[in-house]
Design a protein around this motif. Structure first.
Motif, PDB file in Angstrom:
ATOM      1  N   LEU A   1      51.496 -33.199   6.634  1.00  0.00           N
ATOM      2  CA  LEU A   1      53.001 -33.518   6.152  1.00  0.00           C
ATOM      3  C   LEU A   1      53.375 -32.434   5.240  1.00  0.00           C
ATOM      4  CD1 LEU A   1      52.606 -37.117   5.477  1.00  0.00           C
ATOM      5  CD2 LEU A   1      53.825 -36.274   7.222  1.00  0.00           C
ATOM      6  N   ALA A   2      52.422 -31.713   4.422  1.00  0.00           N
ATOM      7  CA  ALA A   2      52.943 -30.474   3.625  1.00  0.00           C
ATOM      8  C   ALA A   2      53.873 -29.574   4.409  1.00  0.00           C
ATOM      9  CB  ALA A   2      51.731 -29.862   3.168  1.00  0.00           C
TER      10      ALA A   2
ATOM     11  N   LEU B   1      55.325 -34.986  14.535  1.00  0.00           N
ATOM     12  CA  LEU B   1      53.799 -34.826  14.115  1.00  0.00           C
ATOM     13  C   LEU B   1      52.924 -35.592  15.334  1.00  0.00           C
ATOM     14  CD1 LEU B   1      51.897 -34.280  11.795  1.00  0.00           C
ATOM     15  CD2 LEU B   1      52.367 -36.803  11.248  1.00  0.00           C
ATOM     16  N   LEU B   2      51.811 -34.630  15.447  1.00  0.00           N
ATOM     17  CA  LEU B   2      51.011 -35.169  16.615  1.00  0.00           C
ATOM     18  C   LEU B   2      49.793 -35.555  15.951  1.00  0.00           C
ATOM     19  CD1 LEU B   2      53.060 -33.602  18.253  1.00  0.00           C
ATOM     20  CD2 LEU B   2      51.134 -32.606  19.803  1.00  0.00           C
TER      21      LEU B   2
ATOM     22  N   GLN C   1      51.169 -33.502  -6.237  1.00  0.00           N
ATOM     23  CA  GLN C   1      50.975 -34.864  -6.842  1.00  0.00           C
ATOM     24  C   GLN C   1      51.843 -35.978  -5.958  1.00  0.00           C
ATOM     25  OE1 GLN C   1      48.471 -35.844  -8.784  1.00  0.00           O
ATOM     26  NE2 GLN C   1      48.161 -34.395 -10.182  1.00  0.00           N
ATOM     27  N   ALA C   2      53.155 -35.691  -5.798  1.00  0.00           N
ATOM     28  CA  ALA C   2      54.040 -36.609  -5.188  1.00  0.00           C
ATOM     29  C   ALA C   2      53.715 -36.985  -3.798  1.00  0.00           C
ATOM     30  CB  ALA C   2      55.332 -36.227  -5.250  1.00  0.00           C
ATOM     31  N   LEU C   3      53.214 -36.092  -2.920  1.00  0.00           N
ATOM     32  CA  LEU C   3      52.569 -36.266  -1.687  1.00  0.00           C
ATOM     33  C   LEU C   3      51.400 -36.859  -1.647  1.00  0.00           C
ATOM     34  CD1 LEU C   3      52.970 -35.627   1.264  1.00  0.00           C
ATOM     35  CD2 LEU C   3      51.952 -33.334   0.993  1.00  0.00           C
TER      36      LEU C   3
ATOM     37  N   LEU D   1      50.881 -26.734   1.067  1.00  0.00           N
ATOM     38  CA  LEU D   1      52.170 -26.524   0.608  1.00  0.00           C
ATOM     39  C   LEU D   1      52.769 -24.955   0.415  1.00  0.00           C
ATOM     40  CD1 LEU D   1      52.690 -29.404  -2.000  1.00  0.00           C
ATOM     41  CD2 LEU D   1      53.836 -29.181   0.100  1.00  0.00           C
ATOM     42  N   LEU D   2      51.702 -24.227  -0.285  1.00  0.00           N
ATOM     43  CA  LEU D   2      51.666 -22.767  -0.404  1.00  0.00           C
ATOM     44  C   LEU D   2      51.924 -22.208   0.792  1.00  0.00           C
ATOM     45  CD1 LEU D   2      49.419 -22.263  -3.496  1.00  0.00           C
ATOM     46  CD2 LEU D   2      52.061 -21.948  -3.440  1.00  0.00           C
TER      47      LEU D   2
END
Length: 252
Positions: A159-160, A166-167, A126-128, A103-104
């Motif tokens: 997914l982040a 998406l492959l 956490q949600a992911l 994510l960062l």
């Protein structure tokens, strides 16, 4: 307009042509598969699409924009994510830290991973993890997870970056039957909830024919057939060079 177009894509390594004049179109919201025997050029094709390899010829377009030759991290920033055939995680970090780092990085804050900035993504991480069923494993060291859970974590990392396309390169390779069933159910749910367009490679034909809307078949670097599952399953050349007598009906 297709969200992903591959036009005349080719890649040579010396005198060996790994991918040869491939055309591929994936529509928005579609679940498309690329299948073929080992060495057919599937992973090379994915690396060309995502910028990890540069093509010898041809173009790749995302939403009509030519991304040929663009660096992988910039392609990722355009909404095209990828998971790899071999798990690509940080095995010594916790599960939560893996997702938080992704994510960062997506926000351009990768160098601040060990600073207070990482707390900003804690709730989102956490949600992911909850969305991919790994909340209970958040404090665990990633390298201690089962193989199936590591592949789930890799999906979470992909997914982040908030991809629209998406492959997935053999997302169920090496999994048990139960892990495969759970992973495919997860992928279908995530695709539906996030309205993702999916392009994946897979050797488990029951998986392919149960979820793919369209299928392209590669053999010796070329696409020899493409179409809906019924047409591909009935194609004489596909059965001769790849499917043979494999069971290809949908999973029960």
């Amino acid at each position: 307009m297709p969200v992903l177009e591959v036009c005349g894509l080719s890649k040579s390594f010396g005198g060996f042509r790994a991918v040869s004049d491939v055309d591929l179109v994936v529509a928005e919201g579609e679940i498309a598969a690329v299948i073929g025997p080992n060495g057919a050029g599937k992973s090379t094709l994915f690396s060309l699409i995502t910028g990890h390899l540069q093509p010898t010829a041809g173009r790749v377009l995302v939403n009509g924009r030519d991304i040929t030759g663009v660096a992988p991290h910039k392609i990722c920033g355009m909404g095209l994510g990828r998971s790899f055939q071999r798990t690509n995680i940080f095995p010594k970090l916790t599960v939560l830290e893996n997702v938080r780092a992704a994510l960062l990085a997506h926000r351009g804050q990768g160098p601040n991973f060990w600073s207070r900035a990482n707390r900003l993504c804690h709730g989102e991480a956490q949600a992911l993890l909850a969305s991919i069923g790994l909340s209970v494993h958040a404090p665990a060291t990633a390298g201690t997870l089962s193989y199936g859970n590591q592949k789930q974590l890799e999906l979470g990392i992909a997914l982040a970056s908030d991809p629209k396309i998406l492959l997935l390169d053999e997302p169920t390779a090496g999994m048990s039957a139960s892990e495969t069933h759970e992973t495919i159910a997860l992928i279908e749910r995530i695709a539906r909830e996030r309205r993702l367009t999916l392009l994946f490679t897979e050797h488990d034909m029951a998986v392919v024919f149960s979820i793919a809307h369209r299928i392209a078949v590669m053999y010796q670097g070329r696409v020899i057939a493409h179409g809906d599952p019924v047409a591909v399953r009935a194609d004489a050349q596909v059965r001769r060079v790849y499917l043979g007598d494999q069971p290809v009906g949908p999973r029960s």
